[in-house]
Design an enzyme around this catalytic site. Structure first.
Site, PDB file in Angstrom:
ATOM      1  CG  HIS A 118       0.566  -2.174  -7.254  1.00 54.80           C
ATOM      2  ND1 HIS A 118       1.609  -3.027  -6.925  1.00 54.80           N
ATOM      3  CD2 HIS A 118       0.984  -1.474  -8.342  1.00 54.80           C
ATOM      4  CE1 HIS A 118       2.611  -2.839  -7.769  1.00 54.80           C
ATOM      5  NE2 HIS A 118       2.261  -1.903  -8.643  1.00 54.80           N
ATOM      6  CG  ASP A 150       0.730  -5.495  -0.959  1.00 58.80           C
ATOM      7  OD1 ASP A 150       0.169  -6.009  -1.938  1.00 58.80           O
ATOM      8  OD2 ASP A 150       1.524  -4.535  -1.051  1.00 58.80           O
TER       9      ASP A 150
END
Length: 374
Positions: free
Chosen positions: A130, A160
């Site tokens: 992540h 992200d």
């Protein structure tokens, strides 16, 4: 109409970077169909459709991408699209016959975007991860936070969205421009670890020039400098200071009525601890809003640290129209802005039920073809 009006894009639904990329392109006018898979057994954090704001501006169709019918639908849509992008681990789409070669066989002008954490190759390519993992491995996380504490998680903005969504969007747009000249598509391999590394280019240059150390909170832009950090106010809120230039630093000291710091000593690192202590004491003597009022008309590069709600209510954003109301929910509007082909956040995140037929009519499918595909 938006600068991307007329560009057709297939978005294979994902979370995080692909969502934001799709939102940005839709805000800029691209005609996007978002294909989302049926609810997974372990969906992670469930966000109701109405509040999944990054899905705004484009319709969705629920599709089982593992089925032959789902594959057929994707290939049909890809045949009419300018671009398609997905966010699966390397090799996943190929196993279901929906990799770049499969889709580009239907449309040689197709730009095929791939969003991953680690990239399409390399020893970590198949690993899960992540945002935090990618920015840690890229070296960004090490430089954030206080020297005597573990690095904090800086939201998921860096990996992200910065290193992922924005680099994917730039790559797609560049490949679309090139396809307009060559009539040939290509693959865009966007990896969050690559994008994050790219954003660290400034710091590699500073380090090579002896202007940056790898000791956290000892540098100009990592909270080491007393004139570039956050200070706690009397009401336990915060003021952000970034008075990097000598003129701004002198103005800041004057606005704070500080006369025991010589502005000429701004870059004397031996004096930074004492300067920071003085500034901390002064900022702690008043509330955040009192300091905001004192500093509001001063070019000292000092601003209040606002919450999300406060930021949306601030006069500057109100005057600029930075925030919009869509479906009764206040949220950031499109960025950047265009003088002639304005972007627009056109619709709230859609409820996918019942919208498939109208979506496909917009894409030029005939009634019989739509009936067969759906």
């Amino acid at each position: 109409m938006g600068p991307l009006h007329g560009i057709r894009i297939v978005e294979i639904a994902g979370i995080g970077p692909t969502q934001l990329c799709g939102m940005l392109l839709a805000d800029m006018g691209a005609q996007i169909i978002r294909l989302r898979r049926p609810a997974a057994a372990d969906p992670g954090v469930e966000v109701p459709d109405r509040f999944n704001l990054m899905n705004r501006g484009r319709p969705s169709i629920d599709v089982d991408l593992k089925s032959s019918r789902g594959r057929e639908l994707v290939l049909h849509l890809g045949g009419k699209a300018d671009a398609l992008f997905e966010g699966y681990r390397p090799g996943v789409r190929e196993r279901f016959g929906l990799g770049p070669a499969d889709c580009m066989a239907q449309n040689e002008r197709l730009v095929y975007g791939r969003m991953t954490g680690w990239g399409q190759d390399g020893p970590l390519a198949g690993r899960a991860g992540h945002d935090t993992n990618y920015i840690a491995m890229a070296g960004a996380l090490h430089g954030i936070g206080q020297a005597d504490r573990p690095p904090p998680l800086p939201l998921n903005l860096i990996g992200d969205f910065g290193g992922g969504a924005l680099y994917l969007a730039v790559g797609l747009l560049a490949a679309l421009l090139e396809a307009g000249r060559s009539n040939r598509g290509q693959i865009v391999d966007a990896a969050m670890v690559d994008g994050t590394a790219s954003m660290l280019t400034l710091f590699y240059g500073l380090m090579a020039g002896g202007l940056w150390t790898e000791r956290r909170q000892s540098n100009l832009l990592d909270g080491g400098a007393p004139f570039a950090r956050c200070y706690t106010t009397r009401d336990k809120r915060f003021i952000a200071v970034c008075a990097l230039e000598s003129g701004f630093f002198a103005t800041l000291l004057d606005a704070l009525s500080i006369d025991d710091i010589d502005p000429a000593d701004q870059y004397d690192t031996d004096k930074w601890p004492a300067q920071a202590e003085i500034l901390a004491t002064v900022f702690g003597s008043k509330t955040r809003d009192e300091w905001s009022e004192i500093l509001s008309g001063v070019d000292a590069c000092a601003t209040p640290v606002l919450t999300l709600s406060e930021a949306a209510d601030h006069e500057h954003g109100t005057v600029r129209g930075t925030y919009v109301d869509i479906g009764g929910i206040r949220q950031p509007g499109p960025a950047p802005r265009f003088s002639r082909t304005a972007s627009e956040a056109r619709a709230a995140p859609p409820d996918p039920d019942g919208s498939a037929r109208s979506i496909m009519l917009d894409w030029g499918f005939g009634e019989d073809e739509i009936k067969q595909l759906l």
